[in-house]
Scaffold this motif. Structure first.
Motif, short mmCIF file in Angstrom:
data_model
loop_
_atom_site.label_atom_id
_atom_site.label_comp_id
_atom_site.label_asym_id
_atom_site.label_seq_id
_atom_site.Cartn_x
_atom_site.Cartn_y
_atom_site.Cartn_z
N GLY A 225 0.81 -1.21 0.00
CA GLY A 225 0.00 0.00 0.00
C GLY A 225 0.85 1.26 0.00
N MET A 226 1.92 1.28 0.80
CA MET A 226 2.84 2.42 0.80
C MET A 226 3.47 2.61 -0.57
N ASN A 227 3.86 1.52 -1.21
CA ASN A 227 4.48 1.62 -2.53
C ASN A 227 3.50 2.12 -3.59
N GLU A 228 2.23 1.79 -3.43
CA GLU A 228 1.23 2.31 -4.36
C GLU A 228 1.15 3.84 -4.28
N THR A 236 -5.42 3.78 -6.31
CA THR A 236 -5.61 2.66 -7.21
C THR A 236 -6.43 1.56 -6.56
N ALA A 237 -6.92 0.65 -7.39
CA ALA A 237 -7.68 -0.49 -6.86
C ALA A 237 -6.79 -1.37 -5.99
N VAL A 243 -5.32 -1.73 1.71
CA VAL A 243 -5.84 -1.07 2.91
C VAL A 243 -6.92 -1.93 3.57
N LEU A 244 -7.80 -2.48 2.78
CA LEU A 244 -8.87 -3.30 3.33
C LEU A 244 -8.32 -4.57 3.98
N ILE A 245 -7.29 -5.16 3.39
CA ILE A 245 -6.70 -6.36 3.96
C ILE A 245 -6.04 -6.05 5.31
#
Length: 266
Positions: A225-228, A236-237, A243-245
């Protein structure tokens, strides 16, 4: 002829503490008590608030001659450092409640295990917000961490990582008999995730067996998530999935923590 005995009223049945539904008032009262206790422990406050910032500061100047390296790994560590510190502090603080007898006295009152776990999560979650805001602000606006996306998304992932650390700390404290044992859980719970999360090498470059293990570890999705945020301007999706995980793992571990919480150490 004998007169039948008058029926006696049955005694009211008390609901066991562990079956009571969550109560907002009991949860907030627990959170307030925890925050009040922490306010009298400046060393713990310093550990929670300053250590992630100091680690990021050291990391920035370790790579002073290669600022691009700091950009590549700084965002990931921005989520990992809060997770580690919250894990340590939460596991030790919860264990101290048991060894001192406080937990046994609390659960003898109208306070369920869910109220206690939720209260701890709320108290440490409030501290996690401050901790994550300080670390994110320092990294982005003072240390020059170059991110393509919004710093607010970085803050969101850092906060969820801190909450995940809180949940893991509450969970493992149920299996420790001393503060030393609580610290010993760190190599078993945190270090494997640290090695397999993709911080040192992309996860798809690992041995297939290790890659499969990394796919079920929540820290992997925190780093992803940080890399996204580091690479994309928009949400992004993949970021939403990550984040949800992380949030789902935190809630799951909190539920397991409530189920395994013991009144006292063995």
């Amino acid at each position: 002829m004998t007169t039948p005995a008058a029926p006696t009223a049955s005694a009211p049945t008390r609901t066991p503490a562990h079956t009571r539904a969550l109560s907002l008032s009991r949860t907030t009262a627990t959170a307030t008590r925890v925050l009040r206790q922490l306010s009298h422990d400046p060393r713990t406050i310093a550990l929670l608030m300053l250590i992630p910032c100091v680690m990021l500061l050291l990391l920035r100047y370790v790579f002073d001659g290669s600022p691009r390296t700091f950009d590549n790994i700084g965002a990931s560590l921005l989520g990992i450092f809060p997770l580690i510190t919250m894990f340590l502090v939460t596991s030790i603080a919860t264990l101290r409640e048991r060894t001192s007898g406080t937990l046994e006295r609390l659960l003898a009152m109208p306070l369920g295990k869910g109220d206690l776990i939720a209260g701890y999560a709320l108290a440490f979650g409030a501290l996690a917000i401050v901790q994550s805001a300080l670390a994110t602000g320092l990294a982005v606006w003072f240390l020059g961490l170059d991110v393509t996306g919004s710093p607010w998304l970085l803050l969101l992932v850092a906060l969820l990582d801190a909450l995940l650390g809180t949940a893991l700390g509450l969970f493992v404290s149920a299996f420790a008999a001393s503060e030393f044992q609580a610290v010993q859980f760190m190599p078993a719970v945190i270090f494997p995730q640290l090695l397999l999360c993709g911080l040192f090498t992309p996860r798809d470059n690992m041995h297939p067996a290790l890659e499969a293990v990394s796919d079920v570890l929540p820290m992997s999705y925190a780093v992803d998530g940080m890399n996204e945020v580091l690479r994309h301007t928009d949400m992004t999706a993949t970021f939403v999935r990550d984040v949800l995980i992380v949030a789902g793992c935190a809630l799951l571990v909190l539920a397991l923590g409530a189920a395994t919480l013991k009144r006292r150490t063995a």
